[in-house]
Design an enzyme around this catalytic site. Structure first.
Site, mmCIF file in Angstrom:
data_model
loop_
_atom_site.group_PDB
_atom_site.id
_atom_site.type_symbol
_atom_site.label_atom_id
_atom_site.label_comp_id
_atom_site.label_asym_id
_atom_site.label_seq_id
_atom_site.Cartn_x
_atom_site.Cartn_y
_atom_site.Cartn_z
ATOM 1 N N ALA A 1 18.598 55.316 -18.600
ATOM 2 C CA ALA A 1 19.438 55.259 -17.402
ATOM 3 C C ALA A 1 18.677 55.932 -16.269
ATOM 4 O O ALA A 1 17.775 56.734 -16.503
ATOM 5 C CB ALA A 1 20.747 55.991 -17.663
ATOM 6 N N GLY B 1 18.859 54.687 -22.624
ATOM 7 C CA GLY B 1 19.536 53.420 -22.349
ATOM 8 C C GLY B 1 18.636 52.239 -22.627
ATOM 9 O O GLY B 1 19.107 51.155 -22.975
ATOM 10 N N GLU C 1 18.986 51.524 -26.104
ATOM 11 C CA GLU C 1 20.329 50.944 -26.334
ATOM 12 C C GLU C 1 20.391 49.484 -25.906
ATOM 13 O O GLU C 1 21.097 48.679 -26.515
ATOM 14 C CB GLU C 1 21.366 51.801 -25.623
ATOM 15 C CG GLU C 1 21.510 53.173 -26.279
ATOM 16 C CD GLU C 1 22.324 54.145 -25.471
ATOM 17 O OE1 GLU C 1 21.943 54.444 -24.320
ATOM 18 O OE2 GLU C 1 23.342 54.623 -25.989
ATOM 19 N N GLU D 1 18.079 61.581 -24.970
ATOM 20 C CA GLU D 1 19.151 62.120 -24.126
ATOM 21 C C GLU D 1 19.458 63.579 -24.458
ATOM 22 O O GLU D 1 19.804 64.360 -23.584
ATOM 23 C CB GLU D 1 20.435 61.303 -24.269
ATOM 24 C CG GLU D 1 20.383 59.927 -23.647
ATOM 25 C CD GLU D 1 19.842 58.868 -24.583
ATOM 26 O OE1 GLU D 1 19.119 59.200 -25.528
ATOM 27 O OE2 GLU D 1 20.145 57.677 -24.365
HETATM 28 N N1 T1G Z 1 15.385 58.093 -14.406
HETATM 29 C C1 T1G Z 1 14.865 58.289 -13.180
HETATM 30 N N2 T1G Z 1 13.571 58.618 -12.944
HETATM 31 C C2 T1G Z 1 12.776 58.736 -14.022
HETATM 32 C C3 T1G Z 1 13.249 58.546 -15.342
HETATM 33 C C4 T1G Z 1 14.617 58.199 -15.507
HETATM 34 N N3 T1G Z 1 15.137 57.973 -16.695
HETATM 35 N N4 T1G Z 1 12.202 58.753 -16.192
HETATM 36 C C5 T1G Z 1 11.138 59.044 -15.435
HETATM 37 N N5 T1G Z 1 11.473 59.040 -14.133
HETATM 38 C C6 T1G Z 1 10.579 59.301 -13.019
HETATM 39 C C7 T1G Z 1 9.983 60.694 -13.043
HETATM 40 O O1 T1G Z 1 10.877 61.602 -12.424
HETATM 41 C C8 T1G Z 1 8.700 60.499 -12.260
HETATM 42 O O2 T1G Z 1 9.078 60.450 -10.896
HETATM 43 C C9 T1G Z 1 8.263 59.092 -12.648
HETATM 44 O O3 T1G Z 1 9.443 58.434 -13.145
HETATM 45 C C10 T1G Z 1 7.210 59.079 -13.729
HETATM 46 O O4 T1G Z 1 7.738 59.857 -14.815
HETATM 47 C C11 T1G Z 1 23.003 55.874 -20.936
HETATM 48 C C12 T1G Z 1 22.432 58.460 -20.398
HETATM 49 C C13 T1G Z 1 9.284 57.572 -19.532
HETATM 50 C C14 T1G Z 1 8.008 59.065 -21.106
HETATM 51 O O5 T1G Z 1 15.167 60.857 -20.907
HETATM 52 O O6 T1G Z 1 10.507 60.800 -20.766
HETATM 53 O O7 T1G Z 1 19.351 56.800 -20.750
HETATM 54 O O8 T1G Z 1 7.718 62.415 -10.092
HETATM 55 O O9 T1G Z 1 5.969 61.646 -14.667
HETATM 56 O O10 T1G Z 1 4.560 61.183 -17.966
HETATM 57 O O11 T1G Z 1 22.351 56.584 -23.032
HETATM 58 O O12 T1G Z 1 9.267 59.805 -17.671
HETATM 59 O O13 T1G Z 1 6.792 60.098 -9.955
HETATM 60 O O14 T1G Z 1 8.714 60.775 -8.469
HETATM 61 O O15 T1G Z 1 7.554 61.514 -16.658
HETATM 62 O O16 T1G Z 1 4.282 58.635 -17.884
HETATM 63 C C15 T1G Z 1 17.056 58.871 -21.046
HETATM 64 C C16 T1G Z 1 12.851 60.288 -19.312
HETATM 65 C C17 T1G Z 1 17.777 58.949 -19.739
HETATM 66 C C18 T1G Z 1 13.347 59.419 -20.460
HETATM 67 C C19 T1G Z 1 7.122 58.503 -18.825
HETATM 68 N N6 T1G Z 1 15.640 58.669 -20.808
HETATM 69 N N7 T1G Z 1 11.519 59.943 -18.899
HETATM 70 O O17 T1G Z 1 6.376 59.687 -18.776
HETATM 71 O O18 T1G Z 1 5.775 59.741 -16.310
HETATM 72 S S1 T1G Z 1 19.523 59.216 -19.955
HETATM 73 C C20 T1G Z 1 14.789 59.730 -20.736
HETATM 74 C C21 T1G Z 1 10.434 60.287 -19.665
HETATM 75 C C22 T1G Z 1 20.058 57.771 -20.682
HETATM 76 C C23 T1G Z 1 21.877 56.428 -21.717
HETATM 77 C C24 T1G Z 1 21.445 57.797 -21.281
HETATM 78 C C25 T1G Z 1 9.102 59.996 -19.062
HETATM 79 C C26 T1G Z 1 8.396 58.773 -19.643
HETATM 80 P P1 T1G Z 1 8.007 60.962 -9.777
HETATM 81 P P2 T1G Z 1 6.749 60.810 -15.626
HETATM 82 P P3 T1G Z 1 5.147 59.816 -17.756
#
Ligand code: T1G
Length: 677
Positions: A63, A102, A105, A125
């Protein structure tokens, strides 16, 4: 179709494509586009199957966390996942990169899943203080069973495509470079299937033994966190015979509880704060960096060895220099021992150990550093010694080489005066053990060049460190805030508190250990003047009689051979002696006073650090304490925590004990402001 989602027809297969950089987060426009794409495929009789895929570096990474806390925009992700699953035509997820949260999912709503070998899928998450809120806690157990569902949701680590295939979470492995073609062919194979596999229609076998074992095994790791238990409860719900609909209702209820709580707000704050810390205000993000192909390390002690491992593990050759062969051999031996220990645990292959050791060049010849691009000095904390070393570096190192000191508190500007190239001098303060701790304080000297700073910050990511820019002041950011905590803790001993009481309050707060446990671990003798006849403090008294901490089996605590601590009657006696000599009356001290005097004073120092611009932003201070000292991530770091406590309450607590409140803290408290907003 407009927006991040487009569709492409491949004869009878419709490919729905997301192009939403940087990580295809499932924001509102993406969700709307997916919904429209599925509708388009269903409405067109010539379409027999559909593929969902993503452009760019990864499949949906979850998400869009930046949308949390903002007004909800339809359709919600659960509805989109349900729509995909309800499709009467097969929908295939084509996975590359990391299908997370997500994103995972969405794949589970698809009827089939195909992934490239390098892909990973997961539900992280829980690391944001949440749980998979679009059916993941109900579909994963139904497909892959309770044990793996517990691991994936409550611990949050992704699994490989291979492991996912074994668990039935994906159906096929594609060629690394032929995902699109393979996915379309796979879709065509499934076209016409009438009894489509739907996770929501499966049942999950209850496994109470697995749940009990999992809870026991992870009790310490989950201490203080709310989200792991919620994930476990959802997985249990999925396997207790309840209907899928009831399970989803339970998941939604638990998700909302977590989403509204401060723990998730804190963990989401740190997620973004860590990434923000990598940005240097006022320096263009595309500034040309200096190439770092070879690193020199001066000193093969604990720090020098650990520092070297960071670069060796990243494939960067290291020349490590010592004064004496015995120290050099010992240092190289410790590096090898550490790598072999990792190999013994299966974390490294033997060939990786040999590759790392093959890239290490131990030498007594200082001039071997001449062709290094970055040299890190890691000798003991003495300014004269450091200046002598930097003067030598200045005379032998090639132009453009970056000269760094690992000093933990000495003045980097003064060190730079020993050279003719202060613009190339920077601090790189690693935390011990340097090959384990993620925090790196990058100390920006008054004359440190922008490209030097940017190069070191970029290099930090490559060696898997979380880097924070600090200004030149005593203790930079972390240790500067540690000082008031330790000073106030010692004062509380004089007034009646015990080391175990103070440590207990900090551990209950969520710290891995309290001030005195930390002193015993690091060494009570660190920074001691080493004159056993000069006893001016409780610490002097302990050090004078060899109570140097765990390494001597006694410090603020006594230790058995397994290093289990017990309160020390001798320490109590020393404290009593000092108290009576100081004419202080012993009094009851509340836990609240301990928090106010040891943690509020840290926040106050953090405010001064911001006033003096020794940190770029309050969230950087939070990152330092999470990654350098184990501050509980579910409290978001000292400055975030102060915001949640309420700054007026912090000010009142400080004033109650006669502390001078930092102007920034006072003004924010008065104006209703916050550090992190
Ligand atoms: N939402 C918004 N921005 C995100 C994002 C996300 N989910 N993930 C990464 N970014 C942005 C991050 O802030 C950075 O921004 C850029 O992307 C590059 O990220 C309903 C509720 C995918 C392994 O927890 O683990 O889904 O600094 O530097 O090292 O059930 O990003 O460039 O402006 O980390 O190559 C669940 C979180 C969400 C994954 C890539 N998902 N992201 O790593 O790049 S909750 C997560 C990561 C959800 C549902 C629930 C990592 C990555 P900027 P980065 P990276």
């Amino acid at each position: 179709m407009t927006g991040p989602i487009t569709t492409e027809r491949h004869d009878d297969v419709l490919v729905i494509i997301s192009n939403n950089p940087p990580v295809n987060a499932l924001g509102a426009a993406v969700r709307q586009g997916l919904e429209a794409g599925i509708k388009e495929g269903l409405a067109d009789d010539s379409i027999k199957a559909m593929v969902i895929r993503c452009e760019g570096r990864t499949f949906f990474a979850g998400a869009d966390i930046t949308e949390f806390g903002k007004p909800f925009v339809e359709p919600g992700l659960p509805a989109v996942v349900d729509q995909i699953e309800a499709s009467t035509k097969p929908v295939i997820a084509a996975i590359h990169g990391t299908a997370l949260g997500g994103g995972c999912e969405v794949t589970l709503g698809c009827h089939y899943r195909i992934a490239v070998p390098s892909a990973k899928i997961g539900t992280p998450e829980v690391k944001l203080g949440l749980l998979p809120g679009a059916g993941g806690t109900q579909r994963i157990p139904r497909i892959a069973g309770v044990p793996l569902a517990l691991e994936m949701t409550a611990k949050g680590d992704p699994i490989s495509a291979k492991k996912a295939l074994e668990a039935g979470l994906i159906d096929k492995i594609a060629g690394e470079d032929s995902l699109i073609e393979d996915a379309i062919a796979f879709a065509r194979e499934k076209a016409g299937t009438t009894d489509l596999p739907r996770a929501s229609k499966k049942t999950a076998q209850a496994d109470p033994e697995a749940v009990a074992a999992f809870k026991k095994e992870n009790a310490r790791k989950f201490r203080g966190f709310d989200a792991p238990a919620a994930n476990i409860a959802c997985v249990e719900k999925a396997s207790d015979g309840s209907s899928f609909e009831n399970g989803i209702a339970f998941e939604r209820q638990e998700f909302m509880k977590l989403m509204m709580g401060t723990q998730s707000a804190a963990q989401r704050h740190i997620f973004f704060a860590e990434r923000q810390a990598a940005k240097i205000d006022g320096i263009a993000s595309d500034i040309a960096l200096r190439p770092i192909n070879k690193v020199g390390v001066i000193g093969a002690g604990t720090m020098g060895g650990g520092i070297s491992m960071n670069f060796l593990s990243a494939g960067i050759p290291v020349t490590i220099v010592e004064m004496a062969q015995e120290a050099l051999d010992r240092g190289a031996g410790v590096i090898r021992k550490n790598y072999e220990a990792s190999a013994a645990k299966g974390r490294l292959k033997p060939e990786q150990v040999e590759a790392a050791m093959g890239a290490l060049t131990p030498t007594l010849d200082f001039s071997a550093l001449a062709d290094c691009d970055l040299i890190i000095e890691a000798v003991y904390e003495n300014m004269d010694v450091k200046k002598e070393i930097f003067a030598k570096l200045d005379s032998i190192c090639k132009p453009g080489a970056i000269l760094a000191s690992n000093t933990s508190y000495l003045d980097v500007d003064e060190i730079a005066t020993a050279t003719q190239r202060p613009q190339d001098v920077v601090g790189m303060h690693f935390f011990s053990p340097a090959n384990v701790m993620k925090l790196l304080e990058v100390v920006r000297g008054a004359k440190t060049a922008d490209d030097v700073l940017a190069t070191v910050m970029a290099l930090s990511k490559k060696i898997k460190k979380v880097a924070v820019v600090a200004g030149v002041c005593d203790g930079f950011i972390g240790n500067r805030m540690l000082k008031p905590r330790q000073v106030e803790a010692m004062k509380l001993l004089m007034e009646g508190a015990t080391p175990e009481q103070i440590d207990k309050v900090h551990v209950a707060f969520g710290m891995p250990m309290g001030p005195f446990q930390m002193s015993d671990l690091a060494g009570v003798d660190i920074g001691w003047h080493r004159d056993p006849n000069r006893i001016e403090s409780i610490r002097d008294a302990l050090a004078a009689e060899g109570r140097w901490g765990q390494k001597t089996q006694k410090g603020f605590y006594d230790y058995d051979e397994k290093r289990n601590p017990t309160p020390s009657p001798r320490v109590a006696e020393i404290i009593e002696n000092f108290r009576s000599k100081s004419n202080l009356q012993k009094r009851e001290i509340s836990d609240e006073e301990i928090i106010e005097k040891t943690l509020y004073t840290m926040v106050n120092e953090g405010a001064l650090i911001l006033e003096e611009k020794m940190a770029q932003r309050a969230s950087d201070i939070d990152v330092v304490w999470i990654y350098g000292y184990g501050w509980p991530v579910y409290r978001g770091g000292p400055m975030f925590w102060a915001d949640t406590e309420g700054l007026p309450k912090i000010v009142a607590g400080l004033e109650k004990h006669g502390f001078k409140v930092a102007e920034l803290l006072k003004s924010k408290a008065e104006s209703g402001g916050k550090f992190n907003r």
